[in-house]
Structure formats: C-alpha cells, structure tokens
Write a protein that holds these residues in place. Structure first.
Motif: not given
Length: 259
Positions: A81-106
């Motif tokens: 599973y990529p960072p933030g995802f658990a089995p059978y969950r449609r959504q992650s628990v935090a907004l991070v990219g596949p590499d586990g880093a926070q997604v850049d925002t303003d």
C-alpha cells in the motif's frame, strides 16, 4: 503458513506500506520489502523470498496500480500500500504523494492542505457547516451523503482518540502515537459525544488534527491510530534506506487493543 496467522481476520492482519517512486519510464514502482508481514509480526527468522506477482488496478484509492507481491518462503501474498492508505479504504488518512511527502500547496500547514480528499473530508466540511446531501436532488458528489458523513465523523473520533467509550490504554496509545499529551485528547471528550451535532464533532476532531505537524507525519501516525482502535491491522512501514519495517515508537500488540 502458521494457523495462528491464518486465523487472523482481515481487520487484524498486518499490512505493508511502502514508497512508490517514478522510474526512468515515468511509471510508479514500489520499494519492495525484504520481509513479509508474517515474518515481521510473528518474529520468524527464516529468510523471505519475495517476488512481484501482479499490479492491482482499483477504481478508487491512490489513483495508480498497487503492487501485489508473494513470499514463497512463508506462502503468503500481500499488497504494497502507498503511504496513508489502509486495506479496503477508498481514501487515505492524509494528503501525501506516492513517495510519502506532503503534496505541495500554497497553504502548507492548513487543514485543507493536509487533509483535503482524505477520510477527513467529512471533518473539513463539518467545520464549515457543510452538511452532506440527505437526498439525491441537485448536483451532489456521488459519495457525499449525510449517512456517510456521519460514519466518517464517528470513525474520525475514534482514530484521534476522542470517542467516548475507548479504553484508557487505547486512548493513551493514540496520544503517544500522535505525539500529544493525553490531556489534549481528554479536553475534547465532551464535544465528541455521538449526541452532539456534526459541527461540534467535526470541530473536536479538527482540534486534534491541528496539533499534527505536517501531512507526512499524519499519514504514518493516523494509520497506527487506526490499528489501535481495531479498524485495520498493524501498518508495517518499509524503510528502504535502513531495510527494516518501522513499527512505531513502541511495540505494537499482535492483536488490536479492545475499545
């Protein structure tokens, strides 16, 4: 495969979390662990033999195929599973990219920047007094129904340790995982009762999320909290630099603590 491991329910089985990186051809490839979940959680010392099996495409989730691998030494297949995802969950628990880093925002440190599009969307809307649809009239998001918002708020209360009825040991474990004083969680208990309105419950959850430093930390910590409440198995975060599974700041139990 040992009978003790085979007997675990889907919510008890540990799962592997790993970084996905872009290769030279522009495809996301996972860092494949050296050891399987069975060997890690049951402290088996035999050498694992892990090979890729197939890529699993999902209609919901991280937005890219996720790898299924097999350990022939212990006769199990498991998903990476990529960072933030658990089995059978449609959504992650935090907004991070596949590499586990926070997604850049303003706005790096706002709740929206850290949790938009995640399990905590219900919280973000609740604190803005946005109630999800109670019927099918109008142009509504297909999954944003009032009943779903309520379920996500209830789960959010449990994950951050402020739901009523949680055992003291569970609440203390969650506080430690989140890096908080237990008092910070206890202060929100009155506002987290299921009899409270959705806005009050959303505000109680957001007050805890506000204490988390950034999304990369939250993606790891909140998965561990979900394990403590028995929502899913233990997340085994693969550290490709140290070649070990990171199991958290203290040993996790092999079965989730009772709420």
């Amino acid at each position: 495969m040992p009978e003790s491991y085979r007997a675990l329910t889907p919510k008890q089985k540990p799962f592997a979390v790993t970084t996905y990186r872009v290769d030279a051809e522009g495809h996301l490839r996972p860092d494949v662990p050296d050891r399987c979940p069975l060997a890690v959680t049951l402290d088996r010392h035999e050498v694992c033999c892990i090979t890729s099996d197939h890529d699993r495409h999902r209609k919901t989730g991280p937005g890219h195929p996720i790898r299924v691998v097999r350990c022939s030494a212990h006769d199990i297949a498991f998903t990476l599973y990529p960072p933030g995802f658990a089995p059978y969950r449609r959504q992650s628990v935090a907004l991070v990219g596949p590499d586990g880093a926070q997604v850049d925002t303003d706005e790096t440190f706002t709740l929206k920047a850290r949790f938009s599009g995640t399990l905590f969307d219900a919280v973000l809307d609740a604190i803005q007094a946005v109630a999800w649809a109670r019927d099918s009239e109008g142009d509504q998001h297909p999954e944003r129904w009032w009943s779903t918002q309520g379920r996500h708020l209830s789960l959010g209360l449990r994950i951050v340790g402020i739901a009523s009825g949680l055992a003291d040991r569970t609440r203390e474990g969650i506080a430690r995982v989140l890096g908080l004083d237990t008092l910070t969680i206890l202060e929100q208990l009155g506002s987290s009762d299921e009899g409270q309105g959705y806005r009050v419950r959303g505000a109680a959850i957001s007050s805890i999320l506000d204490h988390l430093p950034e999304a990369a930390f939250a993606a790891v910590a909140l998965l561990r909290c979900g394990h403590w409440i028995g929502q899913w198995g233990e997340p085994l975060h693969w550290d490709s630099k140290r070649r070990v599974h990171d199991r958290g700041p203290f040993p996790a139990s092999r079965t989730s603590p009772s709420p």
